[in-house]
Design a protein around this motif. Structure first.
Motif, PDB file in Angstrom:
ATOM      1  N   ILE A 137      61.911  30.735  58.667  1.00 27.98           N
ATOM      2  CA  ILE A 137      61.914  31.686  59.782  1.00 27.98           C
ATOM      3  C   ILE A 137      60.691  32.602  59.729  1.00 27.98           C
ATOM      4  O   ILE A 137      60.030  32.827  60.742  1.00 27.98           O
ATOM      5  CB  ILE A 137      63.226  32.504  59.801  1.00 27.98           C
ATOM      6  N   VAL A 138      60.355  33.122  58.532  1.00 29.16           N
ATOM      7  CA  VAL A 138      59.215  34.041  58.441  1.00 29.16           C
ATOM      8  C   VAL A 138      57.918  33.309  58.800  1.00 29.16           C
ATOM      9  O   VAL A 138      57.023  33.874  59.437  1.00 29.16           O
ATOM     10  CB  VAL A 138      59.135  34.735  57.057  1.00 29.16           C
ATOM     11  N   ARG A 139      57.830  32.027  58.444  1.00 32.00           N
ATOM     12  CA  ARG A 139      56.647  31.230  58.786  1.00 32.00           C
ATOM     13  C   ARG A 139      56.561  31.026  60.298  1.00 32.00           C
ATOM     14  O   ARG A 139      55.502  31.217  60.914  1.00 32.00           O
ATOM     15  CB  ARG A 139      56.702  29.887  58.069  1.00 32.00           C
ATOM     16  N   SER A 151      57.514  39.664  56.277  1.00 33.47           N
ATOM     17  CA  SER A 151      58.569  39.480  55.275  1.00 33.47           C
ATOM     18  C   SER A 151      59.927  39.646  55.932  1.00 33.47           C
ATOM     19  O   SER A 151      60.046  40.244  57.001  1.00 33.47           O
ATOM     20  CB  SER A 151      58.416  40.487  54.126  1.00 33.47           C
ATOM     21  N   ILE A 152      60.934  39.091  55.257  1.00 32.90           N
ATOM     22  CA  ILE A 152      62.330  39.285  55.661  1.00 32.90           C
ATOM     23  C   ILE A 152      63.028  39.938  54.480  1.00 32.90           C
ATOM     24  O   ILE A 152      62.903  39.494  53.338  1.00 32.90           O
ATOM     25  CB  ILE A 152      63.010  37.955  56.026  1.00 32.90           C
ATOM     26  N   MET A 153      63.746  41.028  54.788  1.00 33.72           N
ATOM     27  CA  MET A 153      64.494  41.738  53.758  1.00 33.72           C
ATOM     28  C   MET A 153      65.975  41.691  54.119  1.00 33.72           C
ATOM     29  O   MET A 153      66.328  41.685  55.302  1.00 33.72           O
ATOM     30  CB  MET A 153      64.013  43.190  53.663  1.00 33.72           C
ATOM     31  N   VAL A 154      66.813  41.656  53.109  1.00 33.53           N
ATOM     32  CA  VAL A 154      68.262  41.691  53.344  1.00 33.53           C
ATOM     33  C   VAL A 154      68.843  42.918  52.642  1.00 33.53           C
ATOM     34  O   VAL A 154      68.300  43.404  51.649  1.00 33.53           O
ATOM     35  CB  VAL A 154      68.971  40.407  52.857  1.00 33.53           C
ATOM     36  N   PHE A 155      69.935  43.386  53.189  1.00 34.48           N
ATOM     37  CA  PHE A 155      70.584  44.576  52.653  1.00 34.48           C
ATOM     38  C   PHE A 155      71.506  44.188  51.501  1.00 34.48           C
ATOM     39  O   PHE A 155      72.403  43.353  51.645  1.00 34.48           O
ATOM     40  CB  PHE A 155      71.373  45.266  53.761  1.00 34.48           C
ATOM     41  N   ASP A 156      71.261  44.812  50.363  1.00 34.97           N
ATOM     42  CA  ASP A 156      72.113  44.633  49.182  1.00 34.97           C
ATOM     43  C   ASP A 156      73.063  45.829  49.180  1.00 34.97           C
ATOM     44  O   ASP A 156      72.690  46.938  48.813  1.00 34.97           O
ATOM     45  CB  ASP A 156      71.241  44.619  47.926  1.00 34.97           C
ATOM     46  N   GLU A 157      74.284  45.580  49.659  1.00 35.42           N
ATOM     47  CA  GLU A 157      75.247  46.678  49.840  1.00 35.42           C
ATOM     48  C   GLU A 157      75.604  47.349  48.516  1.00 35.42           C
ATOM     49  O   GLU A 157      75.710  48.580  48.449  1.00 35.42           O
ATOM     50  CB  GLU A 157      76.514  46.138  50.511  1.00 35.42           C
ATOM     51  N   ALA A 158      75.749  46.563  47.468  1.00 38.69           N
ATOM     52  CA  ALA A 158      76.136  47.122  46.156  1.00 38.69           C
ATOM     53  C   ALA A 158      75.077  48.104  45.652  1.00 38.69           C
ATOM     54  O   ALA A 158      75.404  49.177  45.135  1.00 38.69           O
ATOM     55  CB  ALA A 158      76.336  45.995  45.154  1.00 38.69           C
ATOM     56  N   LEU A 162      67.181  47.369  50.193  1.00 44.54           N
ATOM     57  CA  LEU A 162      66.709  46.195  50.917  1.00 44.54           C
ATOM     58  C   LEU A 162      65.889  45.358  49.946  1.00 44.54           C
ATOM     59  O   LEU A 162      64.996  45.881  49.274  1.00 44.54           O
ATOM     60  CB  LEU A 162      65.834  46.602  52.113  1.00 44.54           C
ATOM     61  N   ARG A 163      66.208  44.063  49.876  1.00 42.24           N
ATOM     62  CA  ARG A 163      65.477  43.175  48.977  1.00 42.24           C
ATOM     63  C   ARG A 163      64.732  42.118  49.799  1.00 42.24           C
ATOM     64  O   ARG A 163      65.293  41.549  50.737  1.00 42.24           O
ATOM     65  CB  ARG A 163      66.435  42.472  48.019  1.00 42.24           C
ATOM     66  N   THR A 164      63.476  41.839  49.411  1.00 37.77           N
ATOM     67  CA  THR A 164      62.677  40.819  50.084  1.00 37.77           C
ATOM     68  C   THR A 164      63.166  39.438  49.671  1.00 37.77           C
ATOM     69  O   THR A 164      63.266  39.140  48.482  1.00 37.77           O
ATOM     70  CB  THR A 164      61.182  40.971  49.726  1.00 37.77           C
ATOM     71  N   VAL A 165      63.490  38.607  50.690  1.00 34.24           N
ATOM     72  CA  VAL A 165      63.940  37.243  50.402  1.00 34.24           C
ATOM     73  C   VAL A 165      62.915  36.203  50.868  1.00 34.24           C
ATOM     74  O   VAL A 165      62.995  35.049  50.481  1.00 34.24           O
ATOM     75  CB  VAL A 165      65.316  36.950  51.046  1.00 34.24           C
ATOM     76  N   ALA A 166      61.973  36.617  51.707  1.00 35.22           N
ATOM     77  CA  ALA A 166      60.918  35.703  52.164  1.00 35.22           C
ATOM     78  C   ALA A 166      59.705  36.525  52.544  1.00 35.22           C
ATOM     79  O   ALA A 166      59.835  37.647  53.040  1.00 35.22           O
ATOM     80  CB  ALA A 166      61.404  34.884  53.353  1.00 35.22           C
ATOM     81  N   ARG A 168      55.232  36.222  53.715  1.00 34.25           N
ATOM     82  CA  ARG A 168      54.056  35.425  54.062  1.00 34.25           C
ATOM     83  C   ARG A 168      52.851  36.346  54.064  1.00 34.25           C
ATOM     84  O   ARG A 168      52.890  37.439  54.614  1.00 34.25           O
ATOM     85  CB  ARG A 168      54.228  34.798  55.446  1.00 34.25           C
ATOM     86  N   GLY A 169      51.780  35.917  53.417  1.00 34.68           N
ATOM     87  CA  GLY A 169      50.543  36.698  53.406  1.00 34.68           C
ATOM     88  C   GLY A 169      50.423  37.643  52.236  1.00 34.68           C
ATOM     89  O   GLY A 169      49.431  38.359  52.118  1.00 34.68           O
ATOM     90  N   PHE A 170      51.423  37.695  51.376  1.00 40.50           N
ATOM     91  CA  PHE A 170      51.354  38.517  50.169  1.00 40.50           C
ATOM     92  C   PHE A 170      52.365  37.988  49.160  1.00 40.50           C
ATOM     93  O   PHE A 170      53.250  37.215  49.498  1.00 40.50           O
ATOM     94  CB  PHE A 170      51.609  39.998  50.471  1.00 40.50           C
ATOM     95  N   SER A 171      52.218  38.427  47.929  1.00 44.76           N
ATOM     96  CA  SER A 171      53.123  37.989  46.869  1.00 44.76           C
ATOM     97  C   SER A 171      54.287  38.962  46.748  1.00 44.76           C
ATOM     98  O   SER A 171      54.116  40.172  46.915  1.00 44.76           O
ATOM     99  CB  SER A 171      52.363  37.924  45.540  1.00 44.76           C
ATOM    100  N   ARG A 172      55.458  38.444  46.457  1.00 39.58           N
ATOM    101  CA  ARG A 172      56.635  39.287  46.298  1.00 39.58           C
ATOM    102  C   ARG A 172      56.542  40.144  45.040  1.00 39.58           C
ATOM    103  O   ARG A 172      57.183  41.186  44.938  1.00 39.58           O
ATOM    104  CB  ARG A 172      57.878  38.404  46.240  1.00 39.58           C
ATOM    105  N   GLU A 173      55.722  39.713  44.099  1.00 39.16           N
ATOM    106  CA  GLU A 173      55.574  40.473  42.850  1.00 39.16           C
ATOM    107  C   GLU A 173      55.016  41.862  43.160  1.00 39.16           C
ATOM    108  O   GLU A 173      54.069  42.008  43.910  1.00 39.16           O
ATOM    109  CB  GLU A 173      54.619  39.747  41.886  1.00 39.16           C
ATOM    110  N   GLY A 174      55.614  42.856  42.581  1.00 37.67           N
ATOM    111  CA  GLY A 174      55.177  44.236  42.818  1.00 37.67           C
ATOM    112  C   GLY A 174      55.846  44.869  44.028  1.00 37.67           C
ATOM    113  O   GLY A 174      55.657  46.042  44.303  1.00 37.67           O
TER     114      GLY A 174
END
Length: 198
Positions: A137-139, A151-158, A162-166, A168-174
């Motif tokens: 989807i992000v592509r 990027s696509i982020m999802v809500f971590d209710e616990a 918001l956590r990145t799950v996908a 494009r154009g950058f690394s998730r690291e950091g």
């Protein structure tokens, strides 16, 4: 095309060749009408210009940036008179052509968006993992909107983050999880306010 035929007809009625030029700022390019074999120098104001068959009258088309009308008459007074009478019609035709072009671009853009929604629906309908679906989807989305980074982020209710799950154009690291209450994060603000931010 149609503009050439119209200019030909106007020229026949006026008894003088009529041409339409488009300026790129430094020179003129023929937009419609019979090719005289050479372009006049780019004008800065309406006035006479030297042509292959003598002087002609060059005047900007009102309300249509960059277009100039040339009327080639034996006398400059007659050329000015012809230009004055046909300029409003030329302006209307060019404005209509511009509106048609804008509408075509808008329709093409809407088609891409609708096609994208169908593609996303199909992806979500398949039994794929969240991460795989998100990467596809992000592509697709970034391709349609022309984004270099997405990027696509999802809500971590616990964790209330918001956590990145996908991406494009950058690394998730950091890119750590973002607290939904973070006032500096645009993603967190979009999540809280449930509205798009540009």
């Amino acid at each position: 095309g149609r503009l050439d035929h119209m200019l030909e007809g106007l020229g026949a009625l006026a008894g003088a060749p009529v041409r339409l030029w488009r300026s790129d700022g430094s020179r003129l390019r023929l937009a419609a009408g019979a090719d005289p074999g050479a372009a006049p120098p780019a004008p800065t104001a309406p006035g006479p210009t030297a042509g292959p068959d003598g002087a002609s009258w060059l005047v900007p088309v009102p309300d249509v940036h960059g277009f100039w009308l040339e009327v080639d008459c034996a006398g400059l007074a007659e050329a000015q008179n012809v230009a004055r009478h046909i300029l409003p019609l030329i302006a209307i035709v060019l404005d209509a052509a511009r509106e048609r072009s804008l509408l075509s671009e808008e329709l093409a853009s809407r088609y891409e968006e609708i096609d994208l929604l169908y593609a996303i629906t199909e992806i979500l309908g398949r039994t794929v993992s969240l991460e795989e679906a998100s990467q596809i989807i992000v592509r697709e989305v970034s391709g349609v909107v022309g984004a270099r980074r997405a990027s696509i982020m999802v809500f971590d209710e616990a964790g209330g983050v918001l956590r990145t799950v996908a991406e494009r154009g950058f690394s998730r690291e950091g890119h750590d999880a973002v607290a939904v209450g973070d006032d500096c994060s645009i993603a967190a603000r979009v999540f809280r306010e449930r509205r798009m931010l540009v």
